[in-house]
Design an enzyme around this catalytic site. Sequence first.
Site, PDB file in Angstrom:
ATOM      1  N   GLU A 231       0.833  -1.210   0.000  1.00 58.01           N
ATOM      2  CA  GLU A 231       0.000   0.000   0.000  1.00 58.01           C
ATOM      3  C   GLU A 231       0.866   1.259   0.000  1.00 58.01           C
ATOM      4  O   GLU A 231       0.540   2.242  -0.658  1.00 58.01           O
ATOM      5  CB  GLU A 231      -0.946   0.002   1.204  1.00 58.01           C
ATOM      6  CG  GLU A 231      -2.149  -0.911   1.040  1.00 58.01           C
ATOM      7  CD  GLU A 231      -3.013  -0.529  -0.159  1.00 58.01           C
ATOM      8  OE1 GLU A 231      -3.091   0.660  -0.497  1.00 58.01           O
ATOM      9  OE2 GLU A 231      -3.591  -1.434  -0.780  1.00 58.01           O
TER      10      GLU A 231
ATOM     11  N   GLY B 275      11.064   6.971  -5.896  1.00 55.39           N
ATOM     12  CA  GLY B 275      10.708   8.366  -5.616  1.00 55.39           C
ATOM     13  C   GLY B 275       9.950   8.521  -4.308  1.00 55.39           C
ATOM     14  O   GLY B 275       9.673   7.535  -3.621  1.00 55.39           O
ATOM     15  N   TYR B 276       9.628   9.744  -3.976  1.00 57.80           N
ATOM     16  CA  TYR B 276       8.911  10.057  -2.720  1.00 57.80           C
ATOM     17  C   TYR B 276       9.522   9.254  -1.563  1.00 57.80           C
ATOM     18  O   TYR B 276       8.879   8.394  -0.970  1.00 57.80           O
ATOM     19  CB  TYR B 276       7.412   9.780  -2.856  1.00 57.80           C
ATOM     20  CG  TYR B 276       6.749  10.634  -3.896  1.00 57.80           C
ATOM     21  CD1 TYR B 276       6.301  11.910  -3.579  1.00 57.80           C
ATOM     22  CD2 TYR B 276       6.598  10.185  -5.198  1.00 57.80           C
ATOM     23  CE1 TYR B 276       5.713  12.725  -4.544  1.00 57.80           C
ATOM     24  CE2 TYR B 276       6.013  10.991  -6.172  1.00 57.80           C
ATOM     25  CZ  TYR B 276       5.579  12.252  -5.831  1.00 57.80           C
ATOM     26  OH  TYR B 276       4.997  13.045  -6.779  1.00 57.80           O
TER      27      TYR B 276
ATOM     28  N   TYR C 216      -7.009   6.430   4.638  1.00 61.05           N
ATOM     29  CA  TYR C 216      -7.145   5.498   3.514  1.00 61.05           C
ATOM     30  C   TYR C 216      -6.245   4.264   3.697  1.00 61.05           C
ATOM     31  O   TYR C 216      -6.701   3.119   3.598  1.00 61.05           O
ATOM     32  CB  TYR C 216      -6.818   6.180   2.162  1.00 61.05           C
ATOM     33  CG  TYR C 216      -6.377   5.144   1.172  1.00 61.05           C
ATOM     34  CD1 TYR C 216      -7.301   4.222   0.668  1.00 61.05           C
ATOM     35  CD2 TYR C 216      -5.031   4.990   0.827  1.00 61.05           C
ATOM     36  CE1 TYR C 216      -6.896   3.199  -0.169  1.00 61.05           C
ATOM     37  CE2 TYR C 216      -4.623   3.971  -0.012  1.00 61.05           C
ATOM     38  CZ  TYR C 216      -5.562   3.085  -0.510  1.00 61.05           C
ATOM     39  OH  TYR C 216      -5.166   2.059  -1.318  1.00 61.05           O
TER      40      TYR C 216
ATOM     41  N   CYS D 122     -24.715   3.394 -13.111  1.00 55.59           N
ATOM     42  CA  CYS D 122     -23.882   4.601 -13.123  1.00 55.59           C
ATOM     43  C   CYS D 122     -24.660   5.820 -13.624  1.00 55.59           C
ATOM     44  O   CYS D 122     -25.101   5.875 -14.770  1.00 55.59           O
ATOM     45  CB  CYS D 122     -22.664   4.350 -13.999  1.00 55.59           C
ATOM     46  SG  CYS D 122     -21.590   5.792 -14.105  1.00 55.59           S
TER      47      CYS D 122
END
Length: 365
Positions: free
Chosen positions: A46, A90-91, A129, A217
Site C-alpha cells: 500500500e 521516488g517520494y 485510507y 452509473c
Amino acid sequence: MDSVELLPDAVWRQSFRRQLLRWFRRNARDLPWRQTKDPYAVWVSEIMLQQTQVLTAKSYFVRFLQRFPDIATLAASSEQEVLRYWEGLGYYRRGRSLHQAAQRMMAEFEGKFPRDPQAVQKLPGIGRYTAGAILSIAFDDRLPILETNSIRLLSRLLAYQGDTTRSVGQKLLWTFSEQLLPRRNAGSFNQALMEVGSCVCTPKSPACSNCPVRKLCRARSQKLQEVIPVVKQKTQYEDLHEAAVVIWRGQKVLLRRCTTGERWEGLWDFPRCEISAQKEHLLRKEIEKKVRKLTGFTIHVGDSLATIRHGVTRFRIKLECYEAGVLGSSRSRVSLQQKWIPVTTLEDYPLSVTGRKISRLITES
Ligand code: SF4
C-alpha cells in the site's frame, strides 16, 4: 440537492456489491501482494502504491520483501539500506516512514502490526485510507477506503459534480464508501473498487461498455463521465536549472547526505546547486562558488558529463552534470554528512534517480 441526498438506496447498494464482486472474482489481476494476507506485506504494497504505478511497484515489492521479510528485519536494518531498496521509486519519505513505523511497532506493539485503526493511523506515513486498506485486506475489517481510483469511480457513480478535494465532497464520498461495504469480504470489495477505478473507469475514455456497474452509473446515463470528477486547477510547472558536480580525489568522489528539508532527504547525492548564469565561463564560476559554500571545498569545474532533463513533483529540471577537481578546502568538511567514496562502492549508497544516472556514467566510463 443536498449532496447526501445523492446517496443511493439499499437495493442499489446490494446490486452494486454483487456485480462488483462477481467481476472482481473473474478479472482481478494477479499481483504479488494479492498472494498473501500478511498485514506487513499488505502495508508495504500500500505504501509503494501510494505514488507509484502497479507495474513499477511489482518488482520493487518482491525485492523489498526478499530483503526485509518482516517487521523485525525492517526495524533492525539501517535507514540507508532501506532507502537503497527504495531507490528509483521516488517520494523517499515513504521509505523512511516505513522504517520508522517498523521501529515503533517493535517498541510499542511487540513487533506486530496493530489492529486498532486509530493506532494504525498514528504510525508514520499512514492516513485514513491506508489504514482502511491494510486492515480490510489483511483482516477483512469493515473499513472504507478512498483514494484516487475509488474517488473517480464513486463520484461518477453518483454523478457528483462538486470538487472532490473539498471537505463537502470528501465527506460525501467517505460516507458512500462506508455505506457500500458488504458485511463480509470488505478486503476484496475495497480492492475491487480500486481495480474497476484503475482498469475500467479510467481518467480519460472510461470503458463504460465493459463496466460491470454501468447500469447503475449516473454519470454514464447523463453522459457526464468525461467531465466527472471535476478537475482541479492544473499543476503549474516551474522550470529549474541545476548543476551536479562529480568532484574527484584520486579514485574517490565526494558524496553528501541530503539533510532535512532537502529534496532527497536521507539519500546521498553529488553536490548539486541551482544555477542562473547564461554564459559558460560565468556558469562555471557560479558552480564553483556554490559548491564551496555547500561543501567547504574549492573546486575547478572541468568537463561536462551530460545534461539530464527530469521532473520532480511540480518542477521541470534541466540538470547540467560536470566533473571537477579539488584545489583545496576552507575547512574539513568530511563528516557523517559528507564522504569521499571509492567509485567502486557507489552501488552501496542510496541515490536519487539522477544521482544513480551520474554514478553509472562515471563507473561505465
Ligand atoms: Fe465509470 Fe463508465 Fe463504469 Fe460509470 S459506467 S463507473 S463512468 S466505467
